[in-house]
Write a protein that holds these residues in place. Structure first.
Motif, short mmCIF file in Angstrom:
data_model
loop_
_atom_site.label_atom_id
_atom_site.label_comp_id
_atom_site.label_asym_id
_atom_site.label_seq_id
_atom_site.Cartn_x
_atom_site.Cartn_y
_atom_site.Cartn_z
N ARG A 34 48.63 -1.99 -28.72
CA ARG A 34 49.71 -1.30 -28.11
C ARG A 34 50.99 -2.45 -27.52
O ARG A 34 50.33 -3.62 -26.65
CB ARG A 34 48.84 -0.65 -26.68
CG ARG A 34 49.97 0.05 -25.75
CD ARG A 34 48.41 1.45 -24.90
NE ARG A 34 47.52 -0.12 -24.45
CZ ARG A 34 47.32 -0.31 -22.88
NH1 ARG A 34 48.12 0.81 -22.48
NH2 ARG A 34 46.69 -0.59 -23.02
N ARG A 47 52.24 -4.42 -7.83
CA ARG A 47 51.71 -3.85 -9.26
C ARG A 47 49.96 -4.22 -9.78
O ARG A 47 49.46 -5.68 -9.39
CB ARG A 47 51.90 -3.75 -10.44
CG ARG A 47 53.46 -2.66 -9.97
CD ARG A 47 54.78 -2.82 -11.01
NE ARG A 47 53.48 -1.55 -12.41
CZ ARG A 47 54.68 -0.02 -11.93
NH1 ARG A 47 55.63 -0.10 -11.74
NH2 ARG A 47 53.37 0.99 -12.34
N HIS A 52 40.14 -4.93 -16.22
CA HIS A 52 39.74 -4.44 -17.99
C HIS A 52 38.54 -4.63 -17.99
O HIS A 52 37.92 -5.96 -17.67
CB HIS A 52 41.11 -4.59 -18.94
CG HIS A 52 42.46 -4.17 -17.80
ND1 HIS A 52 41.66 -2.15 -18.37
CD2 HIS A 52 43.33 -4.90 -17.66
CE1 HIS A 52 43.23 -1.77 -18.15
NE2 HIS A 52 44.13 -2.98 -18.14
N GLN A 57 45.51 -8.90 -23.12
CA GLN A 57 47.06 -8.39 -22.79
C GLN A 57 47.59 -9.83 -22.53
O GLN A 57 46.77 -11.01 -22.65
CB GLN A 57 47.19 -7.87 -21.40
CG GLN A 57 45.90 -6.47 -21.47
CD GLN A 57 46.36 -5.64 -20.66
OE1 GLN A 57 47.62 -4.85 -20.62
NE2 GLN A 57 45.85 -6.04 -19.34
N HIS A 96 43.84 -9.25 -11.96
CA HIS A 96 45.19 -9.37 -12.26
C HIS A 96 45.73 -8.39 -10.67
O HIS A 96 45.98 -7.05 -11.10
CB HIS A 96 45.55 -9.35 -13.45
CG HIS A 96 45.33 -8.15 -14.76
ND1 HIS A 96 44.83 -7.91 -15.08
CD2 HIS A 96 46.02 -7.65 -14.36
CE1 HIS A 96 44.62 -7.03 -15.16
NE2 HIS A 96 45.73 -6.52 -15.31
N TYR A 120 39.10 0.16 -17.16
CA TYR A 120 39.69 -0.30 -15.73
C TYR A 120 38.72 -0.31 -14.66
O TYR A 120 37.83 0.67 -14.54
CB TYR A 120 41.08 0.21 -14.87
CG TYR A 120 42.73 0.98 -15.47
CD1 TYR A 120 43.92 -0.48 -14.94
CD2 TYR A 120 42.48 1.13 -16.95
CE1 TYR A 120 44.62 -0.14 -16.02
CE2 TYR A 120 43.92 1.21 -17.33
CZ TYR A 120 45.14 0.43 -17.20
OH TYR A 120 46.44 0.53 -17.50
C1 T46 Z 1 47.80 -4.31 -16.51
C2 T46 Z 1 49.15 -4.44 -15.69
C3 T46 Z 1 49.86 -5.86 -16.27
C4 T46 Z 1 50.07 5.16 -19.35
O1 T46 Z 1 49.60 6.03 -19.86
N1 T46 Z 1 49.89 4.18 -20.70
C5 T46 Z 1 49.42 2.93 -21.02
O2 T46 Z 1 49.85 2.33 -22.00
C6 T46 Z 1 49.18 2.28 -20.28
C7 T46 Z 1 49.96 0.56 -19.19
C8 T46 Z 1 50.06 2.41 -17.94
N2 T46 Z 1 50.03 4.61 -18.49
C9 T46 Z 1 49.62 5.51 -16.99
C10 T46 Z 1 48.85 4.69 -16.34
C11 T46 Z 1 49.29 5.25 -14.90
O3 T46 Z 1 49.36 6.24 -14.82
O4 T46 Z 1 51.25 4.86 -16.32
C12 T46 Z 1 50.63 4.95 -15.26
C13 T46 Z 1 50.80 3.24 -14.50
O5 T46 Z 1 49.69 2.03 -14.20
P1 T46 Z 1 49.38 1.54 -13.93
O6 T46 Z 1 49.62 1.81 -12.22
O7 T46 Z 1 47.93 0.67 -14.26
O8 T46 Z 1 50.35 0.33 -13.44
P2 T46 Z 1 50.01 -1.01 -13.04
O9 T46 Z 1 51.27 -1.72 -13.58
O10 T46 Z 1 49.57 -1.08 -11.76
O11 T46 Z 1 48.94 -1.72 -14.56
C14 T46 Z 1 50.03 -2.23 -15.49
C15 T46 Z 1 48.73 -1.73 -17.28
O12 T46 Z 1 48.00 -0.15 -16.51
C16 T46 Z 1 47.65 -2.62 -16.71
O13 T46 Z 1 46.99 -2.10 -17.47
O14 T46 Z 1 46.86 -4.24 -16.34
O15 T46 Z 1 49.97 -3.51 -16.02
#
Ligand code: T46
Length: 133
Positions: A34, A47, A52, A57, A96, A120
């Motif tokens: 991915r 963010r 995980h 990653q 992280h 998560y």
């Molecule tokens: C991480 C850091 C570095 C999806 O539907 N598919 C995806 O592949 C991803 C990554 C996210 N999402 C959805 C889940 C949430 O509804 O997108 C939304 C935002 O995700 P999140 O709040 O988890 O975003 P970050 O920036 O806090 O974290 C992201 C990645 O989710 C995470 O795996 O390691 O960036």
């Protein structure tokens, strides 16, 4: 071994400009299942704030910069992702966070698995308990 595992991405540039190639099981130490990228982050927004269970990653700012903090439950460290040739490996079970995004930041992330919310850990206390088991 250090918590911050940097991966130097060689630039294959020539007089026309730069090019970086990322291949699974080579510079990126897993099969890439991915790819996603984070951009347009509002000023002052941080963010991440999770770990995980299984996912590994590799993250690199392909433009702009941000500060990433890593925490394995016993040790904390931070790194500025501020170059398109500097990536960091985020291992499983590493909490992280990303802070101080520049306006132009595009954070590219290569992931070892498809998206799975069940992978998560989004509560720090739960992470600390799991990490110290
Ligand atoms: C991480 C850091 C570095 C999806 O539907 N598919 C995806 O592949 C991803 C990554 C996210 N999402 C959805 C889940 C949430 O509804 O997108 C939304 C935002 O995700 P999140 O709040 O988890 O975003 P970050 O920036 O806090 O974290 C992201 C990645 O989710 C995470 O795996 O390691 O960036």
């Amino acid at each position: 071994m250090s918590l911050i595992k940097l991966i130097n991405l060689p630039s294959l540039g020539d007089e026309r400009g730069a090019l970086v190639a990322l291949e699974g099981n080579k510079l990126v130490p897993f099969d890439i299942k991915r790819v996603y990228y984070i951009f347009g982050t509002e000023k002052g927004v941080s963010r991440g704030f999770h770990a995980h269970k299984q996912l590994k990653q590799v993250a690199v700012c392909i433009t702009g910069k941000c500060r990433m903090t890593l925490d394995n439950g016993t040790e904390k460290a931070e790194v500025w992702l501020d170059s398109a040739t500097k990536a960091v490996l985020i291992e499983d079970m590493v909490w992280h966070e990303m802070h101080d995004f520049s306006d132009d930041c595009v954070l590219l992330v290569l992931a070892s698995e498809l998206y799975d919310e069940a992978d998560y850990i989004r509560h720090y206390q739960e992470f600390i308990v799991q990490a110290n088991k």
